[in-house]
Design an enzyme around this catalytic site. Sequence first.
Site, PDB file in Angstrom:
ATOM      1  N   ASP A   1       0.869  -1.182   0.000  1.00  0.00           N
ATOM      2  CA  ASP A   1       0.000   0.000   0.000  1.00  0.00           C
ATOM      3  C   ASP A   1       0.907   1.234   0.000  1.00  0.00           C
ATOM      4  OD1 ASP A   1      -2.936   0.953   1.999  1.00  0.00           O
ATOM      5  OD2 ASP A   1      -1.872   1.981   0.368  1.00  0.00           O
TER       6      ASP A   1
ATOM      7  N   ASP B   1      -3.851   7.051  -3.581  1.00  0.00           N
ATOM      8  CA  ASP B   1      -3.714   6.029  -2.539  1.00  0.00           C
ATOM      9  C   ASP B   1      -4.232   4.726  -3.129  1.00  0.00           C
ATOM     10  OD1 ASP B   1      -5.223   5.731   0.826  1.00  0.00           O
ATOM     11  OD2 ASP B   1      -3.834   4.429  -0.277  1.00  0.00           O
TER      12      ASP B   1
ATOM     13  N   HIS C   1      -6.792  11.796   4.856  1.00  0.00           N
ATOM     14  CA  HIS C   1      -8.140  11.457   5.312  1.00  0.00           C
ATOM     15  C   HIS C   1      -8.863  12.755   5.646  1.00  0.00           C
ATOM     16  CE1 HIS C   1     -10.964  10.064   8.673  1.00  0.00           C
ATOM     17  NE2 HIS C   1     -11.560   9.935   7.496  1.00  0.00           N
TER      18      HIS C   1
ATOM     19  N   GLU D   1     -11.243   1.187  -0.434  1.00  0.00           N
ATOM     20  CA  GLU D   1     -10.371   0.084  -0.065  1.00  0.00           C
ATOM     21  C   GLU D   1     -11.161  -0.911   0.770  1.00  0.00           C
ATOM     22  OE1 GLU D   1      -7.180   1.208   2.888  1.00  0.00           O
ATOM     23  OE2 GLU D   1      -8.080   3.181   2.638  1.00  0.00           O
TER      24      GLU D   1
ATOM     25  N   GLU E   1      -7.121  -1.510  -3.209  1.00  0.00           N
ATOM     26  CA  GLU E   1      -7.542  -0.111  -3.014  1.00  0.00           C
ATOM     27  C   GLU E   1      -7.311   0.711  -4.280  1.00  0.00           C
ATOM     28  OE1 GLU E   1      -5.173   1.991  -0.053  1.00  0.00           O
ATOM     29  OE2 GLU E   1      -6.810   3.415   0.260  1.00  0.00           O
TER      30      GLU E   1
HETATM   31  O1  HZT Z   1      -6.722   3.779   8.193  1.00  0.00           O
HETATM   32  S1  HZT Z   1      -6.750   5.197   7.962  1.00  0.00           S
HETATM   33  O2  HZT Z   1      -6.132   6.009   8.938  1.00  0.00           O
HETATM   34  C1  HZT Z   1      -8.362   5.652   7.752  1.00  0.00           C
HETATM   35  C2  HZT Z   1      -9.358   4.946   7.174  1.00  0.00           C
HETATM   36  C3  HZT Z   1     -10.588   5.623   7.170  1.00  0.00           C
HETATM   37  C4  HZT Z   1     -10.540   6.825   7.771  1.00  0.00           C
HETATM   38  S2  HZT Z   1      -8.937   7.137   8.272  1.00  0.00           S
HETATM   39  N1  HZT Z   1      -5.991   5.453   6.539  1.00  0.00           N
HETATM   40  C5  HZT Z   1      -5.495   6.765   6.228  1.00  0.00           C
HETATM   41  C6  HZT Z   1      -3.965   6.752   6.309  1.00  0.00           C
HETATM   42  C7  HZT Z   1      -3.349   6.931   7.544  1.00  0.00           C
HETATM   43  C8  HZT Z   1      -1.957   6.955   7.607  1.00  0.00           C
HETATM   44  C9  HZT Z   1      -1.215   6.757   6.445  1.00  0.00           C
HETATM   45  F1  HZT Z   1       0.121   6.777   6.518  1.00  0.00           F
HETATM   46  C10 HZT Z   1      -1.833   6.539   5.210  1.00  0.00           C
HETATM   47  C11 HZT Z   1      -3.222   6.524   5.159  1.00  0.00           C
HETATM   48  C12 HZT Z   1      -6.373   4.538   5.492  1.00  0.00           C
HETATM   49  C13 HZT Z   1      -5.192   4.074   4.714  1.00  0.00           C
HETATM   50  N2  HZT Z   1      -4.050   3.644   5.214  1.00  0.00           N
HETATM   51  C14 HZT Z   1      -3.294   3.308   4.145  1.00  0.00           C
HETATM   52  N3  HZT Z   1      -3.977   3.519   3.012  1.00  0.00           N
HETATM   53  N4  HZT Z   1      -5.166   4.022   3.378  1.00  0.00           N
HETATM   54 MN    MN Z   2      -3.705   2.903   1.052  1.00  0.00          MN
HETATM   55 MN    MN Z   3      -6.515   4.528   1.940  1.00  0.00          MN
END
Ligand code: HZT
Ligand code: MN
Ligand code: MN
Length: 373
Positions: free
Chosen positions: A146, A157, A234, A259, A354
Amino acid sequence: AIPTKQSSPPRVLLSNLFPSGEYPVGEEVEYRDENLSRTTDEEKRHLDRMNNDFLQEYRQAAEIHRQVRQYAAQNIKPGQSLTEIAEGIEDSVRALSGHPGLEEGDNIKGGIAFPTGVNLDHIAAHYSPNAGNKTILTKDNVMKVDFGVHINGRIVDSAFTMSFDPMYDNLLEAVREGTNAGIKEAGIDVRMGDIGAVIQETMESYEVEIRGETFPVKCIRNLNGHDIRQWQIHGGKSVPIVKGTDNTKMEEGEVFAIETFGSTGNGYVRDDLECSHYAKRVDAPVVPLRVTSASKLLNVINKNFGTLPFCRRYLDRLGQEKYLLGLNNLVSNGIVDAYPPLVDKKGSYTAQFEHTILLRPTVKEVISRGDDY
Ligand SMILES: O=S(=O)(c1cccs1)N(Cc1ccc(F)cc1)Cc1ncn[nH]1
Ligand SMILES: [Mn+2]
Ligand SMILES: [Mn+2]
Ligand SMILES: [Mn+2]
């Protein structure tokens, strides 16, 4: 002479391959019935044309993502370390975007949007190796890759799952179809709860047999897709992957990461393991910092990442040392958020796919779609 095609590994600046500045359009999908007229509506087409800089920045980031991930998918093999896998992806993103990110502010112009997740087996998300990590990929792993690419804060993303044993195929297929069902359902004025329902309906119709035991594929009910804003991974809206009563609607002009995650375990994740992912809050309070290393570190974060997520390896690469006390101080002061790895139960297997979609006035554009996924 300027190359006319991408190298292996990818090192050719993408803008040299698209001298016109026109980057490939993603998968354009017409909106469903009640919004179908948007495709030809002159006012909507005009609005679309107004966004050309935004669209070209997004499409450039998406093409970088495709070229980097297609090389990675073909060249990642058991026996490689998670560190070399992550760094290989990061080296390619930096080369294609033209932003090595070593001069102050360079990564703000473009390049890596957030840490490269290399999530094995029961680890679903937010795992990137910290310095000294010795973990080696094996043929029995199910790895979620990811990573994010941005140009001027326009974040793509997108993630895919790799495995080396065909016994996992149904798990990967279930999640790939779940994500595609969510992408198909998404649209202007569509309710989040309805999207979660079709994702769950699709994904949970699968089962997977692993070493003689059969598991129903479960959606990980506390993981979600999300909206994406400029510089902000986000924006505040979540896209559930199970049925629910969330009546929040998607709106014209919004960008979403669709995703989905499937699991042979509990279908529920919790925080665990050493943290690698951090991000300065968009609404970070301005507080006097008593820990000197914290204020020094905050300057480094502001100059190199802004509100884009980063990981400890990126601080190491910028020459930062002994920053953990300062980093933890920024977290406890509510200035930086920590995003620890999200894990289902030990021994279970999780998968993820995703994509990033743009809800343009005229059409839904699956910007990160490729012929791989
Ligand atoms: O889980 S999350 O925090 C989230 C999902 C729904 C609301 S906030 N997140 C956002 C994120 C947070 C930190 C990162 F370094 C990168 C992305 C989803 C995600 N992680 C990886 N890809 N997408
Ligand atoms: Mn991601
Ligand atoms: Mn994401
Ligand atoms: Mn640069």
